[in-house]
Write a protein that holds these residues in place. Sequence first.
Motif, PDB file in Angstrom:
ATOM      1  N   VAL A 130       0.837  -1.196   0.000  1.00  0.00           N
ATOM      2  CA  VAL A 130       0.000   0.000   0.000  1.00  0.00           C
ATOM      3  C   VAL A 130       0.876   1.251   0.000  1.00  0.00           C
ATOM      4  O   VAL A 130       2.022   1.234   0.432  1.00  0.00           O
ATOM      5  CB  VAL A 130      -0.971   0.024   1.200  1.00  0.00           C
ATOM      6  N   ASN A 131       0.289   2.316  -0.486  1.00  0.00           N
ATOM      7  CA  ASN A 131       0.939   3.625  -0.533  1.00  0.00           C
ATOM      8  C   ASN A 131       0.133   4.581   0.335  1.00  0.00           C
ATOM      9  O   ASN A 131      -0.934   5.043  -0.069  1.00  0.00           O
ATOM     10  CB  ASN A 131       1.001   4.119  -1.976  1.00  0.00           C
ATOM     11  N   PRO A 132       0.625   4.889   1.545  1.00  0.00           N
ATOM     12  CA  PRO A 132      -0.115   5.791   2.433  1.00  0.00           C
ATOM     13  C   PRO A 132       0.031   7.259   2.067  1.00  0.00           C
ATOM     14  O   PRO A 132      -0.478   8.129   2.766  1.00  0.00           O
ATOM     15  CB  PRO A 132       0.483   5.501   3.802  1.00  0.00           C
ATOM     16  N   GLU A 133       0.756   7.520   0.972  1.00  0.00           N
ATOM     17  CA  GLU A 133       0.942   8.889   0.453  1.00  0.00           C
ATOM     18  C   GLU A 133       1.616   9.806   1.481  1.00  0.00           C
ATOM     19  O   GLU A 133       1.305  10.996   1.566  1.00  0.00           O
ATOM     20  CB  GLU A 133      -0.396   9.453  -0.025  1.00  0.00           C
ATOM     21  N   TYR A 134       2.543   9.211   2.204  1.00  0.00           N
ATOM     22  CA  TYR A 134       3.358   9.967   3.162  1.00  0.00           C
ATOM     23  C   TYR A 134       4.725  10.219   2.537  1.00  0.00           C
ATOM     24  O   TYR A 134       5.464   9.284   2.235  1.00  0.00           O
ATOM     25  CB  TYR A 134       3.516   9.185   4.466  1.00  0.00           C
ATOM     26  N   LEU A 135       5.070  11.473   2.321  1.00  0.00           N
ATOM     27  CA  LEU A 135       6.334  11.839   1.697  1.00  0.00           C
ATOM     28  C   LEU A 135       7.425  11.951   2.762  1.00  0.00           C
ATOM     29  O   LEU A 135       7.307  12.741   3.697  1.00  0.00           O
ATOM     30  CB  LEU A 135       6.194  13.171   0.946  1.00  0.00           C
ATOM     31  N   SER A 136       8.488  11.183   2.592  1.00  0.00           N
ATOM     32  CA  SER A 136       9.562  11.194   3.597  1.00  0.00           C
ATOM     33  C   SER A 136      10.934  11.492   3.015  1.00  0.00           C
ATOM     34  O   SER A 136      11.897  11.633   3.757  1.00  0.00           O
ATOM     35  CB  SER A 136       9.618   9.837   4.303  1.00  0.00           C
ATOM     36  N   GLN A 137      11.041  11.583   1.685  1.00  0.00           N
ATOM     37  CA  GLN A 137      12.328  11.824   1.048  1.00  0.00           C
ATOM     38  C   GLN A 137      12.408  13.259   0.518  1.00  0.00           C
ATOM     39  O   GLN A 137      11.387  13.884   0.236  1.00  0.00           O
ATOM     40  CB  GLN A 137      12.546  10.838  -0.105  1.00  0.00           C
ATOM     41  N   GLN A 138      13.625  13.752   0.372  1.00  0.00           N
ATOM     42  CA  GLN A 138      13.817  15.123  -0.073  1.00  0.00           C
ATOM     43  C   GLN A 138      13.525  15.299  -1.558  1.00  0.00           C
ATOM     44  O   GLN A 138      13.130  16.372  -2.006  1.00  0.00           O
ATOM     45  CB  GLN A 138      15.251  15.570   0.235  1.00  0.00           C
ATOM     46  N   LEU A 139      13.702  14.239  -2.336  1.00  0.00           N
ATOM     47  CA  LEU A 139      13.467  14.293  -3.774  1.00  0.00           C
ATOM     48  C   LEU A 139      12.362  13.317  -4.150  1.00  0.00           C
ATOM     49  O   LEU A 139      12.416  12.142  -3.795  1.00  0.00           O
ATOM     50  CB  LEU A 139      14.745  13.956  -4.545  1.00  0.00           C
ATOM     51  N   ASP A 140      11.367  13.797  -4.905  1.00  0.00           N
ATOM     52  CA  ASP A 140      10.249  12.947  -5.289  1.00  0.00           C
ATOM     53  C   ASP A 140      10.694  11.729  -6.087  1.00  0.00           C
ATOM     54  O   ASP A 140      10.086  10.654  -5.991  1.00  0.00           O
ATOM     55  CB  ASP A 140       9.237  13.749  -6.112  1.00  0.00           C
TER      56      ASP A 140
END
Length: 373
Positions: A126-136
Amino acid sequence: MLESALPTPCYLIDQSRLKANLTILDDLRKRTGCRILFAQKAFSSFPFYAMISRYVDGSSACSAYEAQLAHLYFHGENHVCQTAYLPEEFDEIVKICDHITFNSPSQLQRYAGLAHAHGCSVGLRVNPEYLSQQLDEFDPCAPFSRLGTTLAQFPKQQRRQINGLHVHALYEQNADALGYLAEALIEKFGMLLPELEWINLGGGHHLTREGYQTEKLEEIISMFQRKYGLKVYLEPGEAVVWEAGLFVTTVADLLENGMPIAILDASAVCHAPDITELRYRPPLVGADKPSVLPYTYRLGGRSCLPEDIFGDYSFDHPLQIGERLVFEDMAINTLTKARMYTGMPMPAVAVREPDGDCRLLRTFSFSDYKNRF
């Protein structure tokens, strides 16, 4: 043999450091009851699998080949999570894996029945759509990501086919990032968790790095176990071989072009691609950042590629042709990504035993280059 007698370039794996990392992971699973899987993509060198498998519960694969390698050489559970399975490989996967995770609803619909028929536990990434990295571009939860199923795409009609959820969104991060990821996961998919058997929190946890927030991690594991009754899996790869590998090189040439340049007998592009792809800067024994010590050099690779640069380092003495330079923390994503592009020879592979003695495991020749084709 002595380290000084090893051929260069050479990947040198420190068995004592590897054991120290594994002991930390073993202690974690014993304290918490979580299950640890070794993520092979970081270090798929199977001569070390027997040792690693004594300290963890199993392995995780990203492909049919990795799953087959684990089946042959690794003891314990065999998990696989691939972006897309192919019909010609899936018949073999269900025979050798006990946990199979699908990346999309369509793959789940296509293959889950066969997986269940062979007694496999079925998961959905699953993809919880939580951004954790500096670059997409390096974030598996970035907009338009192909990795994992979002809540909007979740196949409600197939939920009974799913035994567990898999989420992988971290990279070299501490437990506070895992806490935010867990919150996002529960916000999006919390209503499903009481129905499931397990949750796989993926990799990217810097578990063996000094200063890692172990207490926070254990709180998160306990929460999923206590509140939802789930078996919790972690998939460390980098943490297993953190600081357990050296890359031994030799200065092959010296030249000047606005600054001193040393050409090594190795290639950053071919032998340590994270340096050029992810801007990783490995520590170098006896060296420092540019201009900190009196003599600064640009360390270049031996290929014809302009980007083949290890980086700029300073030294307390002028470098000499034939001098050995030893990079640290180079077990991760080196052997697994190494290639012979432009005909660059592969480095040797060796192990340093606990008594300090070094033993060659593998050398390569022109035949290895030729036979790829």
